[in-house]
Motif scaffolding. Structure first.
Motif, PDB file in Angstrom:
ATOM      1  N   ILE A  53       0.858  -1.190   0.000  1.00  0.00           N
ATOM      2  CA  ILE A  53       0.000   0.000   0.000  1.00  0.00           C
ATOM      3  C   ILE A  53       0.889   1.234   0.000  1.00  0.00           C
ATOM      4  CG2 ILE A  53      -0.248   0.005   2.527  1.00  0.00           C
ATOM      5  CD1 ILE A  53      -3.103   1.182   2.034  1.00  0.00           C
ATOM      6  N   CYS A  54       0.499   2.191  -0.818  1.00  0.00           N
ATOM      7  CA  CYS A  54       1.251   3.445  -0.928  1.00  0.00           C
ATOM      8  C   CYS A  54       0.970   4.343   0.281  1.00  0.00           C
ATOM      9  CB  CYS A  54       0.852   4.204  -2.187  1.00  0.00           C
ATOM     10  SG  CYS A  54       1.077   3.301  -3.730  1.00  0.00           S
ATOM     11  N   ALA A  55       1.868   5.285   0.493  1.00  0.00           N
ATOM     12  CA  ALA A  55       1.721   6.231   1.597  1.00  0.00           C
ATOM     13  C   ALA A  55       0.435   7.050   1.475  1.00  0.00           C
ATOM     14  CB  ALA A  55       2.925   7.170   1.630  1.00  0.00           C
ATOM     15  N   GLU A  56       0.091   7.419   0.258  1.00  0.00           N
ATOM     16  CA  GLU A  56      -1.095   8.266   0.062  1.00  0.00           C
ATOM     17  C   GLU A  56      -2.367   7.531   0.483  1.00  0.00           C
ATOM     18  OE1 GLU A  56       1.371   7.601  -2.037  1.00  0.00           O
ATOM     19  OE2 GLU A  56       1.709   9.247  -3.464  1.00  0.00           O
ATOM     20  N   ARG A  57      -2.479   6.257   0.102  1.00  0.00           N
ATOM     21  CA  ARG A  57      -3.674   5.499   0.475  1.00  0.00           C
ATOM     22  C   ARG A  57      -3.652   5.146   1.961  1.00  0.00           C
ATOM     23  NH1 ARG A  57      -3.601   0.719  -2.793  1.00  0.00           N
ATOM     24  NH2 ARG A  57      -1.599   1.454  -3.564  1.00  0.00           N
ATOM     25  N   ALA A  58      -2.461   4.966   2.517  1.00  0.00           N
ATOM     26  CA  ALA A  58      -2.368   4.722   3.963  1.00  0.00           C
ATOM     27  C   ALA A  58      -2.871   5.951   4.729  1.00  0.00           C
ATOM     28  CB  ALA A  58      -0.931   4.390   4.342  1.00  0.00           C
ATOM     29  N   PRO A  90       1.296  11.249  -7.089  1.00  0.00           N
ATOM     30  CA  PRO A  90       0.709   9.967  -6.665  1.00  0.00           C
ATOM     31  C   PRO A  90       0.534   9.021  -7.851  1.00  0.00           C
ATOM     32  CG  PRO A  90      -0.619  11.820  -5.904  1.00  0.00           C
ATOM     33  CD  PRO A  90       0.396  12.369  -6.842  1.00  0.00           C
ATOM     34  N   CYS A  91       0.611   7.713  -7.586  1.00  0.00           N
ATOM     35  CA  CYS A  91       0.395   6.730  -8.649  1.00  0.00           C
ATOM     36  C   CYS A  91      -1.084   6.713  -9.051  1.00  0.00           C
ATOM     37  CB  CYS A  91       0.844   5.347  -8.188  1.00  0.00           C
ATOM     38  SG  CYS A  91      -0.333   4.507  -7.097  1.00  0.00           S
ATOM     39  N   GLY A  92      -1.385   6.003 -10.090  1.00  0.00           N
ATOM     40  CA  GLY A  92      -2.741   5.979 -10.618  1.00  0.00           C
ATOM     41  C   GLY A  92      -3.770   5.451  -9.637  1.00  0.00           C
ATOM     42  N   ILE A  93      -3.421   4.390  -8.927  1.00  0.00           N
ATOM     43  CA  ILE A  93      -4.376   3.829  -7.963  1.00  0.00           C
ATOM     44  C   ILE A  93      -4.670   4.847  -6.862  1.00  0.00           C
ATOM     45  CG2 ILE A  93      -4.703   2.038  -6.206  1.00  0.00           C
ATOM     46  CD1 ILE A  93      -3.003   0.175  -7.972  1.00  0.00           C
ATOM     47  N   CYS A  94      -3.643   5.524  -6.391  1.00  0.00           N
ATOM     48  CA  CYS A  94      -3.852   6.525  -5.338  1.00  0.00           C
ATOM     49  C   CYS A  94      -4.687   7.694  -5.850  1.00  0.00           C
ATOM     50  CB  CYS A  94      -2.513   7.013  -4.791  1.00  0.00           C
ATOM     51  SG  CYS A  94      -1.700   5.777  -3.751  1.00  0.00           S
ATOM     52  N   ARG A  95      -4.452   8.106  -7.093  1.00  0.00           N
ATOM     53  CA  ARG A  95      -5.268   9.192  -7.640  1.00  0.00           C
ATOM     54  C   ARG A  95      -6.739   8.807  -7.603  1.00  0.00           C
ATOM     55  NH1 ARG A  95      -1.516  11.205 -12.832  1.00  0.00           N
ATOM     56  NH2 ARG A  95       0.435  10.977 -11.680  1.00  0.00           N
TER      57      ARG A  95
HETATM   58 ZN   LIG Z   1       0.061   5.049  -4.922  1.00  0.00          ZN
END
Ligand SMILES: [Zn+2]
Length: 132
Positions: free
Chosen positions: A55-60, A88-93
């Protein structure tokens, strides 16, 4: 958000980055979300031997905000030691769009930073209004 608010958010993101679990990529990232009321929620990337479970920091940070019952997310700071700012990566966006479509984002790197709006990073976003 004034520059003092951004500086506090930048520091929170770098403090979160120090806690990142990134043994595979070595790319530690921290994120700090700020609500319109000034509450700050942080997250860091948490990698996994099964890479897809990372999990990315943004989603965390987004999960921390939701778990804290916070809404009205207004600003996001991202912290890394990359040579240049990393959006941010695509999923986080996509994840951020769900609760904060008007988010303003600053990404801080080793020696530079950049500012984006989520809307500019994710034009024609898919949202609940597309669901029938
Ligand atoms: Zn991400």
């Amino acid at each position: 958000m004034n520059e003092s608010d951004w500086e506090a958010l930048r520091k929170a993101a770098f403090a979160a980055r120090a806690k990142a679990y990134a043994p595979y990529s070595g790319f530690a990232v921290g994120a700090a979300l700020r609500t319109e009321a000034g509450v700050i929620l942080v997250g860091c990337n948490v990698e996994n031997a099964s890479y897809g479970a990372t999990i990315c920091a943004e989603r965390a940070a987004l999960a921390a905000a939701v778990c804290a019952g916070e809404r009205g997310l207004a600003a996001l700071a991202i912290a890394s030691d990359a040579p240049g700012p990393t959006p941010p990566c695509g999923i986080c966006r996509q994840s951020l769009h769900e609760l904060a479509p008007d988010l303003v984002i600053r990404s801080y790197a080793a020696a530079d930073w950049a500012e984006y709006t989520l809307a500019s990073l994710l034009p024609h976003a898919f949202g609940s209004d597309q669901l029938v």
